[in-house]
Scaffold this motif. Structure first.
Motif, PDB file in Angstrom:
ATOM      1  N   TYR A  64       4.101  -9.766   3.016  1.00 27.67           N
ATOM      2  CA  TYR A  64       3.151  -9.340   4.040  1.00 27.67           C
ATOM      3  C   TYR A  64       3.351  -7.863   4.368  1.00 27.67           C
ATOM      4  O   TYR A  64       4.445  -7.329   4.221  1.00 27.67           O
ATOM      5  CB  TYR A  64       3.365 -10.158   5.323  1.00 27.67           C
ATOM      6  CG  TYR A  64       3.035 -11.616   5.157  1.00 27.67           C
ATOM      7  CD1 TYR A  64       1.769 -12.105   5.444  1.00 27.67           C
ATOM      8  CD2 TYR A  64       4.003 -12.511   4.702  1.00 27.67           C
ATOM      9  CE1 TYR A  64       1.476 -13.450   5.284  1.00 27.67           C
ATOM     10  CE2 TYR A  64       3.704 -13.859   4.540  1.00 27.67           C
ATOM     11  CZ  TYR A  64       2.433 -14.315   4.838  1.00 27.67           C
ATOM     12  OH  TYR A  64       2.154 -15.643   4.672  1.00 27.67           O
ATOM     13  N   GLU A  65       2.242  -7.246   4.859  1.00 25.39           N
ATOM     14  CA  GLU A  65       2.312  -5.833   5.225  1.00 25.39           C
ATOM     15  C   GLU A  65       1.417  -5.579   6.441  1.00 25.39           C
ATOM     16  O   GLU A  65       0.318  -6.123   6.532  1.00 25.39           O
ATOM     17  CB  GLU A  65       1.849  -4.967   4.060  1.00 25.39           C
ATOM     18  CG  GLU A  65       1.865  -3.477   4.350  1.00 25.39           C
ATOM     19  CD  GLU A  65       1.417  -2.675   3.156  1.00 25.39           C
ATOM     20  OE1 GLU A  65       2.207  -1.849   2.675  1.00 25.39           O
ATOM     21  OE2 GLU A  65       0.273  -2.871   2.690  1.00 25.39           O
TER      22      GLU A  65
ATOM     23  N   ILE B 125       4.819  -1.597   7.926  1.00 23.33           N
ATOM     24  CA  ILE B 125       5.945  -2.522   8.123  1.00 23.33           C
ATOM     25  C   ILE B 125       5.692  -3.676   7.161  1.00 23.33           C
ATOM     26  O   ILE B 125       4.565  -4.175   7.059  1.00 23.33           O
ATOM     27  CB  ILE B 125       5.994  -3.047   9.570  1.00 23.33           C
ATOM     28  CG1 ILE B 125       6.144  -1.883  10.556  1.00 23.33           C
ATOM     29  CG2 ILE B 125       7.116  -4.061   9.740  1.00 23.33           C
ATOM     30  CD1 ILE B 125       5.882  -2.265  12.000  1.00 23.33           C
ATOM     31  N   ASN B 126       6.719  -4.070   6.431  1.00 18.18           N
ATOM     32  CA  ASN B 126       6.523  -5.188   5.517  1.00 18.18           C
ATOM     33  C   ASN B 126       7.605  -6.237   5.706  1.00 18.18           C
ATOM     34  O   ASN B 126       8.567  -6.031   6.425  1.00 18.18           O
ATOM     35  CB  ASN B 126       6.417  -4.716   4.059  1.00 18.18           C
ATOM     36  CG  ASN B 126       7.572  -3.863   3.626  1.00 18.18           C
ATOM     37  OD1 ASN B 126       8.712  -4.087   4.011  1.00 18.18           O
ATOM     38  ND2 ASN B 126       7.294  -2.862   2.809  1.00 18.18           N
ATOM     39  N   GLY B 127       7.376  -7.361   5.081  1.00 22.68           N
ATOM     40  CA  GLY B 127       8.323  -8.450   5.171  1.00 22.68           C
ATOM     41  C   GLY B 127       7.952  -9.546   4.200  1.00 22.68           C
ATOM     42  O   GLY B 127       6.921  -9.485   3.535  1.00 22.68           O
TER      43      GLY B 127
ATOM     44  N   ILE C 107      -0.013 -10.043   1.030  1.00 21.10           N
ATOM     45  CA  ILE C 107      -0.119  -9.118  -0.101  1.00 21.10           C
ATOM     46  C   ILE C 107       0.031  -9.835  -1.436  1.00 21.10           C
ATOM     47  O   ILE C 107      -0.742  -9.592  -2.358  1.00 21.10           O
ATOM     48  CB  ILE C 107       0.935  -7.989   0.013  1.00 21.10           C
ATOM     49  CG1 ILE C 107       0.738  -7.204   1.313  1.00 21.10           C
ATOM     50  CG2 ILE C 107       0.903  -7.078  -1.201  1.00 21.10           C
ATOM     51  CD1 ILE C 107      -0.581  -6.470   1.429  1.00 21.10           C
ATOM     52  N   ALA C 108       1.027 -10.691  -1.551  1.00 25.19           N
ATOM     53  CA  ALA C 108       1.286 -11.306  -2.857  1.00 25.19           C
ATOM     54  C   ALA C 108       2.188 -12.521  -2.722  1.00 25.19           C
ATOM     55  O   ALA C 108       2.908 -12.672  -1.739  1.00 25.19           O
ATOM     56  CB  ALA C 108       1.932 -10.288  -3.794  1.00 25.19           C
TER      57      ALA C 108
ATOM     58  N   SER D  83       0.819  -1.217   0.000  1.00 24.53           N
ATOM     59  CA  SER D  83       0.000   0.000   0.000  1.00 24.53           C
ATOM     60  C   SER D  83       0.852   1.265   0.000  1.00 24.53           C
ATOM     61  O   SER D  83       0.372   2.328  -0.372  1.00 24.53           O
ATOM     62  CB  SER D  83      -0.933   0.011   1.211  1.00 24.53           C
ATOM     63  OG  SER D  83      -0.196   0.117   2.416  1.00 24.53           O
ATOM     64  N   THR D  84       2.119   1.151   0.419  1.00 24.24           N
ATOM     65  CA  THR D  84       3.005   2.314   0.483  1.00 24.24           C
ATOM     66  C   THR D  84       4.462   1.862   0.381  1.00 24.24           C
ATOM     67  O   THR D  84       4.798   0.739   0.750  1.00 24.24           O
ATOM     68  CB  THR D  84       2.802   3.092   1.803  1.00 24.24           C
ATOM     69  OG1 THR D  84       3.675   4.228   1.827  1.00 24.24           O
ATOM     70  CG2 THR D  84       3.071   2.235   3.029  1.00 24.24           C
ATOM     71  N   THR D  85       5.302   2.769  -0.094  1.00 28.75           N
ATOM     72  CA  THR D  85       6.744   2.511  -0.065  1.00 28.75           C
ATOM     73  C   THR D  85       7.376   3.127   1.185  1.00 28.75           C
ATOM     74  O   THR D  85       8.551   2.908   1.444  1.00 28.75           O
ATOM     75  CB  THR D  85       7.436   3.085  -1.320  1.00 28.75           C
ATOM     76  OG1 THR D  85       7.168   4.489  -1.389  1.00 28.75           O
ATOM     77  CG2 THR D  85       6.934   2.390  -2.581  1.00 28.75           C
ATOM     78  N   ASN D  86       6.586   3.866   1.935  1.00 30.03           N
ATOM     79  CA  ASN D  86       7.057   4.496   3.169  1.00 30.03           C
ATOM     80  C   ASN D  86       6.931   3.499   4.315  1.00 30.03           C
ATOM     81  O   ASN D  86       6.038   3.596   5.150  1.00 30.03           O
ATOM     82  CB  ASN D  86       6.260   5.772   3.442  1.00 30.03           C
ATOM     83  CG  ASN D  86       6.779   6.521   4.646  1.00 30.03           C
ATOM     84  OD1 ASN D  86       7.931   6.345   5.057  1.00 30.03           O
ATOM     85  ND2 ASN D  86       5.931   7.355   5.227  1.00 30.03           N
ATOM     86  N   ALA D  87       7.826   2.508   4.298  1.00 27.07           N
ATOM     87  CA  ALA D  87       7.712   1.401   5.249  1.00 27.07           C
ATOM     88  C   ALA D  87       9.079   0.969   5.759  1.00 27.07           C
ATOM     89  O   ALA D  87      10.102   1.201   5.118  1.00 27.07           O
ATOM     90  CB  ALA D  87       7.038   0.218   4.559  1.00 27.07           C
TER      91      ALA D  87
END
Length: 164
Positions: free
Chosen positions: A159-160, A121-123, A144-145, A80-84
């Motif tokens: 995941y996000e 936060i993603n991973g 997410i994908a 949803s964002t690159t600000n993570a």
């Protein structure tokens, strides 16, 4: 207690890495191996002030990188964002499991993300690493994908956790 890692933590970190690699391989996941993660990865994390350790009674029991940089393929993932911030290289020594340490890492990364005005936060993890998948879902991350990894082996799951 969670704190920034130092170079003096590296030997203990590598012991934990080797413990976790053995466990992963027994469970059928090759996500970590003698090729990854290497000591150099953790040195880079420490130098960037992105590696945190959980210390109990003077012993490092686990580690996790809270990275400002996602992996190269993250631009292809519909986050949803690159600000993570990105969770990387999370591992807890088998002797310290089931004591809420992973939850403490999540709370710590949320605080760091808030300080840095991050929105998420993603991973990611390999499809054949159900423990990591369960970790993300347990801590309210959304799937997410799925995407093949660059070597064409096991697909990766992304995941996000949206914060704001």
């Amino acid at each position: 207690m969670i704190r920034l890692a130092t170079h003096s933590d590296l030997d203990r970190i590598m012991v934990i890495v080797n413990e976790v690699i053995k466990e992963m391989h027994v469970r059928g996941s090759q996500q970590w191996s003698t090729d990854y993660p290497k000591r150099a990865d953790f040195i880079q994390d420490i130098n960037k002030r992105e590696l945190y350790v959980y210390e109990q009674a003077g012993e490092v029991a686990g580690m996790c990188a809270f990275s400002e940089t996602g992996h190269a393929e993250y631009s292809l993932i519909p986050f949803s964002t690159t600000n993570a911030l990105t969770i990387k290289r999370l591992a807890i020594s088998p002797r310290y499991r089931n004591k809420g340490i992973s939850h403490q890492f999540i709370e710590a990364i949320k605080r760091v993300a808030d300080e840095k005005n991050k929105q998420a936060i993603n991973g990611d993890t390999f499809k054949n690493n159900p423990d990591a998948q369960a970790f993300f879902l347990k801590h309210d991350f959304c799937f997410i994908a799925e995407r093949p990894d660059d070597e064409g082996d096991v697909p990766l799951y992304y995941y996000e956790l949206t914060l704001k």
